[in-house]
Design an enzyme around this catalytic site. Structure first.
Site, PDB file in Angstrom:
ATOM      1  N   LYS A 284     -37.045  -4.299   7.265  1.00 50.50           N
ATOM      2  CA  LYS A 284     -37.248  -5.549   6.539  1.00 50.50           C
ATOM      3  C   LYS A 284     -38.420  -6.281   7.162  1.00 50.50           C
ATOM      4  O   LYS A 284     -38.426  -6.577   8.361  1.00 50.50           O
ATOM      5  CB  LYS A 284     -36.020  -6.460   6.596  1.00 50.50           C
TER       6      LYS A 284
ATOM      7  N   GLU B 257     -36.994  -7.649  21.076  1.00 51.55           N
ATOM      8  CA  GLU B 257     -38.229  -8.135  21.699  1.00 51.55           C
ATOM      9  C   GLU B 257     -38.377  -9.576  21.256  1.00 51.55           C
ATOM     10  O   GLU B 257     -38.631  -9.846  20.089  1.00 51.55           O
ATOM     11  CB  GLU B 257     -39.423  -7.275  21.269  1.00 51.55           C
TER      12      GLU B 257
ATOM     13  N   CYS C   5     -45.929 -13.682  21.284  1.00 45.20           N
ATOM     14  CA  CYS C   5     -44.773 -13.778  22.179  1.00 45.20           C
ATOM     15  C   CYS C   5     -45.183 -13.842  23.641  1.00 45.20           C
ATOM     16  O   CYS C   5     -44.470 -14.395  24.461  1.00 45.20           O
ATOM     17  CB  CYS C   5     -43.841 -12.596  21.935  1.00 45.20           C
TER      18      CYS C   5
ATOM     19  N   GLU D  80     -40.535 -22.444  23.679  1.00 45.53           N
ATOM     20  CA  GLU D  80     -41.605 -21.661  23.060  1.00 45.53           C
ATOM     21  C   GLU D  80     -42.106 -22.440  21.839  1.00 45.53           C
ATOM     22  O   GLU D  80     -41.359 -22.626  20.872  1.00 45.53           O
ATOM     23  CB  GLU D  80     -41.072 -20.294  22.624  1.00 45.53           C
TER      24      GLU D  80
HETATM   25  P1  NAI Z   1     -36.919 -15.388  13.142  1.00 47.52           P
HETATM   26  O1  NAI Z   1     -36.342 -14.831  14.381  1.00 47.52           O
HETATM   27  O2  NAI Z   1     -36.031 -16.241  12.285  1.00 47.52           O
HETATM   28  O3  NAI Z   1     -37.487 -14.230  12.185  1.00 47.52           O
HETATM   29  C1  NAI Z   1     -37.837 -12.930  12.608  1.00 47.52           C
HETATM   30  C2  NAI Z   1     -37.260 -11.902  11.628  1.00 47.52           C
HETATM   31  O4  NAI Z   1     -35.840 -11.990  11.663  1.00 47.52           O
HETATM   32  C3  NAI Z   1     -37.643 -12.141  10.175  1.00 47.52           C
HETATM   33  O5  NAI Z   1     -37.815 -10.899   9.527  1.00 47.52           O
HETATM   34  C4  NAI Z   1     -36.431 -12.857   9.612  1.00 47.52           C
HETATM   35  O6  NAI Z   1     -36.287 -12.716   8.221  1.00 47.52           O
HETATM   36  C5  NAI Z   1     -35.317 -12.167  10.351  1.00 47.52           C
HETATM   37  N1  NAI Z   1     -34.059 -12.924  10.450  1.00 47.52           N
HETATM   38  C6  NAI Z   1     -33.897 -14.267  10.548  1.00 47.52           C
HETATM   39  N2  NAI Z   1     -32.584 -14.586  10.592  1.00 47.52           N
HETATM   40  C7  NAI Z   1     -31.884 -13.423  10.545  1.00 47.52           C
HETATM   41  C8  NAI Z   1     -30.486 -13.102  10.561  1.00 47.52           C
HETATM   42  N3  NAI Z   1     -29.560 -14.045  10.631  1.00 47.52           N
HETATM   43  N4  NAI Z   1     -30.129 -11.798  10.492  1.00 47.52           N
HETATM   44  C9  NAI Z   1     -31.068 -10.821  10.424  1.00 47.52           C
HETATM   45  N5  NAI Z   1     -32.400 -11.078  10.394  1.00 47.52           N
HETATM   46  C10 NAI Z   1     -32.813 -12.359  10.467  1.00 47.52           C
HETATM   47  O7  NAI Z   1     -38.224 -16.194  13.550  1.00 47.52           O
HETATM   48  P2  NAI Z   1     -39.031 -17.276  12.645  1.00 47.52           P
HETATM   49  O8  NAI Z   1     -38.047 -18.207  12.029  1.00 47.52           O
HETATM   50  O9  NAI Z   1     -39.960 -16.564  11.769  1.00 47.52           O
HETATM   51  O10 NAI Z   1     -39.861 -18.022  13.765  1.00 47.52           O
HETATM   52  C11 NAI Z   1     -39.223 -18.995  14.582  1.00 47.52           C
HETATM   53  C12 NAI Z   1     -39.667 -18.876  15.991  1.00 47.52           C
HETATM   54  O11 NAI Z   1     -39.336 -17.594  16.507  1.00 47.52           O
HETATM   55  C13 NAI Z   1     -41.152 -18.978  16.230  1.00 47.52           C
HETATM   56  O12 NAI Z   1     -41.581 -20.306  16.278  1.00 47.52           O
HETATM   57  C14 NAI Z   1     -41.271 -18.305  17.570  1.00 47.52           C
HETATM   58  O13 NAI Z   1     -40.904 -19.211  18.579  1.00 47.52           O
HETATM   59  C15 NAI Z   1     -40.243 -17.193  17.508  1.00 47.52           C
HETATM   60  N6  NAI Z   1     -40.847 -15.897  17.113  1.00 47.52           N
HETATM   61  C16 NAI Z   1     -41.090 -14.955  18.081  1.00 47.52           C
HETATM   62  C17 NAI Z   1     -41.722 -13.774  17.759  1.00 47.52           C
HETATM   63  C18 NAI Z   1     -42.041 -12.740  18.775  1.00 47.52           C
HETATM   64  O14 NAI Z   1     -43.038 -12.044  18.641  1.00 47.52           O
HETATM   65  N7  NAI Z   1     -41.223 -12.529  19.774  1.00 47.52           N
HETATM   66  C19 NAI Z   1     -42.172 -13.492  16.406  1.00 47.52           C
HETATM   67  C20 NAI Z   1     -41.828 -14.517  15.446  1.00 47.52           C
HETATM   68  C21 NAI Z   1     -41.196 -15.664  15.812  1.00 47.52           C
END
Ligand code: NAI
Ligand code: MG
Length: 492
Positions: free
Chosen positions: A189, A264, A298, A395
């Site tokens: 996804k 990650e 990240c 973060e």
């Molecule tokens: P997120 O963790 O909500 O989204 C990442 C992925 O997880 C997306 O594909 C999303 O659709 C999916 N997801 C969200 N909720 C889920 C659930 N309950 N079950 C399964 N999949 C789920 O991150 P978001 O909202 O895009 O960004 C928020 C913060 O997360 C950012 O401000 C940043 O601090 C952090 N982040 C860190 C990343 C990294 O590279 N480690 C990448 C993106 C965001």
């Protein structure tokens, strides 16, 4: 700060030819016809309504992935031929790199230069794991008694991969590469913010000959499509990149089926400048550490520890550079910084800019919204930051750096390690003793000495503490995409 083209479309938009889910090598709409919107972050405009995969679509994709894994041609394919498919995919991506980079920048907002760099990373990753496909070996083990004992490394099964929006194609490659080399099948996804580039990759995967069901690409929100994957009993493992709070939810929800999970997650990485560092290099490096891809990284070097003796000069030099930063249309070659990915991220960052000032830090430069439609914010520097302020702990995932002066090594290590995260850390010094002592003392998965953001597909990548579980890239990823089996044979 130069904002000549921020929020203006100066290059013509790419055509979106394909906007479907990929299940079993067929392009389909969501089973209930539902969609969600995706944006051009540079202008805030909706560019497509994307099929929103339902629980039924997830179930269908899992069944097809299972069939490919257990009875389809993938299950009988020689390991070397799996490797050949990965090489072929890498070659096709190389041919389409220009077009892919444009699509990536258009949907994600990253500069075209950064997108080109990402695609090089995608190609390197697929080639690296292509080489591994026929080198995933077990061992023979001397055991007590007259037995022949050996181990096999076999695929984990159907793997669910949930990726974020900051490096859409690169995260796809980091997850497909080891999964496919090890013989798994994939239900992926994409992030809801950046669904488009993966579709083009799916097309290329079909074209080079990946059999039906091996790679399935779903689109949708996390709480719906992502959740349906996490609780699906037919998925054996979830590999996730994103927010630490999302990982906690996933781990809880994956517990019922005891799925394997690898995570990650983010960071609040300390980047340390000693007074004996080459200052020109250190300023360049610290600037790149935080502002690369608008801080949406990240590993961003967001806690910048500067030795007191050089503190003032360092802040002044960083501020001079920040003022000259060129914000603009990500599709322009001259642009150094594009928009943040979404309104949500922009609001989060602007909220932290306010909070930092309220809690008493000094905003030296930047931190303002640029333009009114796109999601641009100017590079911000906070000085006089205290370790317990929110901007030093959370973060932010934006172009915001917290400068934290320090006196000596002992105090520094304790402060640098005083965080729940542990993804990466940097250190700038000419003293090898300081460099190696720091590298050993800091609790983080990656340490950079006199450099930053050097991530090679050949080396393990992942976090200590709440920055993750498991490692991606390098040989270590293979461990997380295989099950280890012991076979014991009685010999007469
Ligand atoms: P997120 O963790 O909500 O989204 C990442 C992925 O997880 C997306 O594909 C999303 O659709 C999916 N997801 C969200 N909720 C889920 C659930 N309950 N079950 C399964 N999949 C789920 O991150 P978001 O909202 O895009 O960004 C928020 C913060 O997360 C950012 O401000 C940043 O601090 C952090 N982040 C860190 C990343 C990294 O590279 N480690 C990448 C993106 C965001
Ligand atoms: Mg989220």
């Amino acid at each position: 700060m130069v904002t000549a083209t921020a929020g203006k479309t100066t290059k013509s938009a790419p055509k979106i030819r394909l906007n479907k889910l990929l299940i079993n090598n067929e392009w389909v709409d969501a089973s209930d016809g539902g969609t969600f919107e995706t944006y051009n972050p540079s202008t805030g405009e909706v560019i497509a309504k994307v099929p929103h995969a339902t629980t039924k679509d997830v179930d269908n994709a899992v069944k097809c992935a299972r069939r490919a894994l257990e009875t389809g041609s993938w299950s009988r394919m020689d390991a070397a031929d799996r490797g050949r498919l990965l090489y072929k995919l890498a070659d096709r991506i190389e041919q389409e790199a220009g077009e892919l980079a444009i699509l990536e920048s258009y949907n994600c907002g990253k500069t075209i230069t950064d997108s080109r760099g990402d695609i090089t990373g995608v190609i390197n990753t697929l080639r690296y794991y292509a080489g591994w496909a026929d080198k995933i070996e077990g061992r023979t083990i001397p055991v007590r008694g007259n037995f022949l004992c050996y181990t096999l490394r076999q695929p984990v099964g159907v793997v669910g991969q949930i990726i974020p929006w900051n490096f859409p194609l690169l995260m796809l490659a980091w997850k497909w590469g080891p999964a496919l080399a090890c013989g798994n099948t994939v239900v992926m996804k994409c992030a809801e913010q950046t669904p488009l580039s993966a579709m083009r990759l799916g097309e290329l995967a079909i074209e080079v000959g990946f059999p039906p069901g091996v790679v399935n690409i779903l689109q949708g929100l996390g709480e719906t499509t992502g959740h349906a994957m996490v609780v699906h009993p037919g998925i054996d493992k979830i590999a996730f990149t994103g927010h630490v709070d999302t990982a906690k939810i996933i781990q809880k929800n994956a517990a019922d089926s005891l799925k394997r999970t690898t995570f990650e997650l983010g960071g609040k990485s300390p980047n340390v400048i000693f007074a004996d560092a080459d200052l020109n290099q250190a300023v360049e490096g610290a600037f790149h550490a935080i502002y690369f891809h608008c801080g949406q990284c990240c590993t961003a070097g967001s806690r910048l520890f500067v030795e007191e003796k050089i503190h003032k000069e360092f802040v002044d030099r960083m501020a001079e550079k920040a003022k000259k930063r060129v914000l603009g249309d990500p599709l322009e070659d001259s642009t150094q910084q594009g928009p943040q990915v979404s309104q949500e991220q922009l609001d989060k960052i602007l909220g932290y800019i306010q909070l930092g000032q309220k809690q008493g830090a000094k905003l030296v430069v930047g931190g303002e919204r640029v333009g009114k439609d796109g999601f641009y914010v100017s590079p911000a520097i906070f000085d006089n930051v205290k370790d317990d302020m929110a901007i030093a702990k959370d973060e932010i995932f934006g172009p915001v750096v917290s400068i934290l002066p320090f006196k000596e090594m002992g105090e520094l290590v304790e402060r640098a390690n005083n965080t729940n995260y542990g993804l990466a850390a940097g250190v700038w010094t000419k003293d090898i003793n300081k460099a190696h002592s720091y590298a050993r003392a800091i609790k983080a998965g990656t340490i950079w000495v006199n450099c930053y953001h050097i991530v090679d597909t050949n080396t393990p990548f992942g976090g200590f503490k709440m920055s993750g579980q498991g490692r991606e890239n390098g040989e270590s990823a293979l461990e997380h995409y295989t099950e280890l089996k012991t076979v014991t044979v009685k010999l007469d």
